[in-house]
Design a protein around this motif. Structure first.
Motif, mmCIF file in Angstrom:
data_model
loop_
_atom_site.group_PDB
_atom_site.id
_atom_site.type_symbol
_atom_site.label_atom_id
_atom_site.label_comp_id
_atom_site.label_asym_id
_atom_site.label_seq_id
_atom_site.Cartn_x
_atom_site.Cartn_y
_atom_site.Cartn_z
ATOM 1 N N GLU A 141 0.811 -1.219 0.000
ATOM 2 C CA GLU A 141 0.000 0.000 0.000
ATOM 3 C C GLU A 141 0.846 1.272 0.000
ATOM 4 N N ALA A 142 2.106 1.178 0.428
ATOM 5 C CA ALA A 142 3.023 2.321 0.394
ATOM 6 C C ALA A 142 3.803 2.379 -0.925
ATOM 7 N N GLY A 143 3.506 1.445 -1.837
ATOM 8 C CA GLY A 143 4.190 1.421 -3.123
ATOM 9 C C GLY A 143 5.559 0.769 -3.064
ATOM 10 N N LEU A 144 5.778 -0.091 -2.064
ATOM 11 C CA LEU A 144 7.082 -0.719 -1.845
ATOM 12 C C LEU A 144 7.016 -2.233 -2.001
ATOM 13 N N ILE A 145 8.159 -2.794 -2.330
ATOM 14 C CA ILE A 145 8.307 -4.242 -2.443
ATOM 15 C C ILE A 145 9.601 -4.621 -1.727
ATOM 16 N N PRO A 146 9.604 -5.734 -0.944
ATOM 17 C CA PRO A 146 10.849 -6.138 -0.283
ATOM 18 C C PRO A 146 11.877 -6.615 -1.303
ATOM 19 N N ALA A 147 13.121 -6.251 -1.052
ATOM 20 C CA ALA A 147 14.231 -6.651 -1.919
ATOM 21 C C ALA A 147 15.307 -7.305 -1.055
ATOM 22 N N ILE A 148 15.668 -8.518 -1.408
ATOM 23 C CA ILE A 148 16.714 -9.255 -0.704
ATOM 24 C C ILE A 148 17.980 -9.156 -1.540
ATOM 25 N N ALA A 149 19.064 -8.684 -0.909
ATOM 26 C CA ALA A 149 20.353 -8.575 -1.602
ATOM 27 C C ALA A 149 21.207 -9.779 -1.233
ATOM 28 N N GLN A 150 21.711 -10.457 -2.249
ATOM 29 C CA GLN A 150 22.522 -11.667 -2.081
ATOM 30 C C GLN A 150 23.817 -11.496 -2.880
ATOM 31 N N GLN A 151 24.947 -11.856 -2.264
ATOM 32 C CA GLN A 151 26.222 -11.818 -2.977
ATOM 33 C C GLN A 151 26.157 -12.829 -4.116
ATOM 34 N N HIS A 152 26.415 -12.369 -5.320
ATOM 35 C CA HIS A 152 26.184 -13.190 -6.520
ATOM 36 C C HIS A 152 27.043 -14.444 -6.579
ATOM 37 N N ASP A 153 28.278 -14.414 -6.093
ATOM 38 C CA ASP A 153 29.160 -15.574 -6.270
ATOM 39 C C ASP A 153 29.167 -16.531 -5.084
ATOM 40 N N SER A 154 28.881 -16.040 -3.884
ATOM 41 C CA SER A 154 28.915 -16.914 -2.708
ATOM 42 C C SER A 154 27.529 -17.352 -2.240
ATOM 43 N N GLY A 155 26.493 -16.611 -2.654
ATOM 44 C CA GLY A 155 25.138 -16.911 -2.192
ATOM 45 C C GLY A 155 24.824 -16.324 -0.825
ATOM 46 N N GLU A 156 25.776 -15.629 -0.207
ATOM 47 C CA GLU A 156 25.561 -15.032 1.114
ATOM 48 C C GLU A 156 24.442 -13.997 1.040
ATOM 49 N N VAL A 157 23.471 -14.102 1.948
ATOM 50 C CA VAL A 157 22.408 -13.112 2.029
ATOM 51 C C VAL A 157 22.964 -11.920 2.811
ATOM 52 N N LEU A 158 22.935 -10.755 2.186
ATOM 53 C CA LEU A 158 23.558 -9.572 2.762
ATOM 54 C C LEU A 158 22.588 -8.684 3.526
ATOM 55 N N MET A 159 21.432 -8.466 2.962
ATOM 56 C CA MET A 159 20.498 -7.531 3.576
ATOM 57 C C MET A 159 19.123 -7.647 2.932
ATOM 58 N N MET A 160 18.159 -7.029 3.585
ATOM 59 C CA MET A 160 16.818 -6.858 3.033
ATOM 60 C C MET A 160 16.510 -5.375 3.142
ATOM 61 N N ALA A 161 15.970 -4.818 2.081
ATOM 62 C CA ALA A 161 15.563 -3.415 2.088
ATOM 63 C C ALA A 161 14.309 -3.303 1.235
ATOM 64 N N TRP A 162 13.827 -2.097 1.058
ATOM 65 C CA TRP A 162 12.614 -1.858 0.292
ATOM 66 C C TRP A 162 12.943 -1.112 -0.990
ATOM 67 N N MET A 163 12.189 -1.402 -2.024
ATOM 68 C CA MET A 163 12.301 -0.677 -3.289
ATOM 69 C C MET A 163 10.913 -0.198 -3.677
ATOM 70 N N ASN A 164 10.846 1.008 -4.214
ATOM 71 C CA ASN A 164 9.632 1.397 -4.925
ATOM 72 C C ASN A 164 9.913 1.153 -6.402
ATOM 73 N N ARG A 165 8.938 1.394 -7.235
ATOM 74 C CA ARG A 165 9.140 1.100 -8.655
ATOM 75 C C ARG A 165 10.286 1.928 -9.235
ATOM 76 N N GLU A 166 10.376 3.181 -8.841
ATOM 77 C CA GLU A 166 11.441 4.041 -9.349
ATOM 78 C C GLU A 166 12.826 3.495 -8.988
ATOM 79 N N ALA A 167 12.985 3.035 -7.750
ATOM 80 C CA ALA A 167 14.272 2.472 -7.318
ATOM 81 C C ALA A 167 14.611 1.212 -8.106
ATOM 82 N N LEU A 168 13.618 0.350 -8.318
ATOM 83 C CA LEU A 168 13.852 -0.884 -9.062
ATOM 84 C C LEU A 168 14.200 -0.576 -10.518
ATOM 85 N N GLU A 169 13.477 0.338 -11.125
ATOM 86 C CA GLU A 169 13.773 0.703 -12.511
ATOM 87 C C GLU A 169 15.156 1.331 -12.639
ATOM 88 N N GLU A 170 15.527 2.192 -11.688
ATOM 89 C CA GLU A 170 16.863 2.794 -11.721
ATOM 90 C C GLU A 170 17.940 1.725 -11.579
#
Length: 154
Positions: A39-68
């Protein structure tokens, strides 16, 4: 053009369950139109290190952030506390370069595979997930890589 282009936004992700590997899918913009931003226009985003698979963080993205993020390759989130776009590393220098991005099967979470420079966590640790839990107690599992005062000058 794909066979999914005529799917209604509320059924698009359900129809994708039958897609074959390599099959043409709707344009990214169409998928984002159907994604389940809250409802706030946000979606959860999980950041994972691409080569090790380590989960680094969770943050929020709105559409503008995801498109950028998709357009520039520099990961951008939405800061709920500051109510503005937050380009990872803009104050700390600890950037995330995009390697790949994927929506989950319901279109309500984004997995961002990144190449992380230094720590991902504001505490100076590599990962934000450093408090291990069990049924009885919790334990800190990692030391800061960098003093947060050195990252943020506070």
């Amino acid at each position: 053009m794909s066979r999914f282009d005529d799917a209604a936004p509320n059924t698009l992700f359900k129809s994708l369950e039958k897609a074959e590997v390599g099959e043409a899918l709707p344009a990214t913009a169409t998928l984002l139109d159907a994604a389940a931003f809250n409802e706030a226009g946000l979606i959860p985003a999980i950041a994972q290190q691409h080569d090790s698979g380590e989960v680094l963080m969770m943050a929020w993205m709105n559409r503008e952030a995801l498109e950028e993020t998709l357009r520039t390759g520099q990961v951008c989130y939405y800061s709920r506390s500051r109510q503005k776009l937050w380009r990872k590393g803009e104050t700390s220098g600890q950037q995330q370069r995009l390697k790949s991005a994927a929506l989950d099967c319901d279109g309500d979470t984004v997995l961002i595979k990144v190449d992380q420079t230094g720590p991902a966590c504001h505490t100076g640790r590599r990962s934000c997930f450093y408090i291990q839990l069990d049924a009885e107690q919790a334990a800190v599992t990692s030391e800061p890589m960098i003093d947060p005062k050195a990252l943020y000058g506070a």
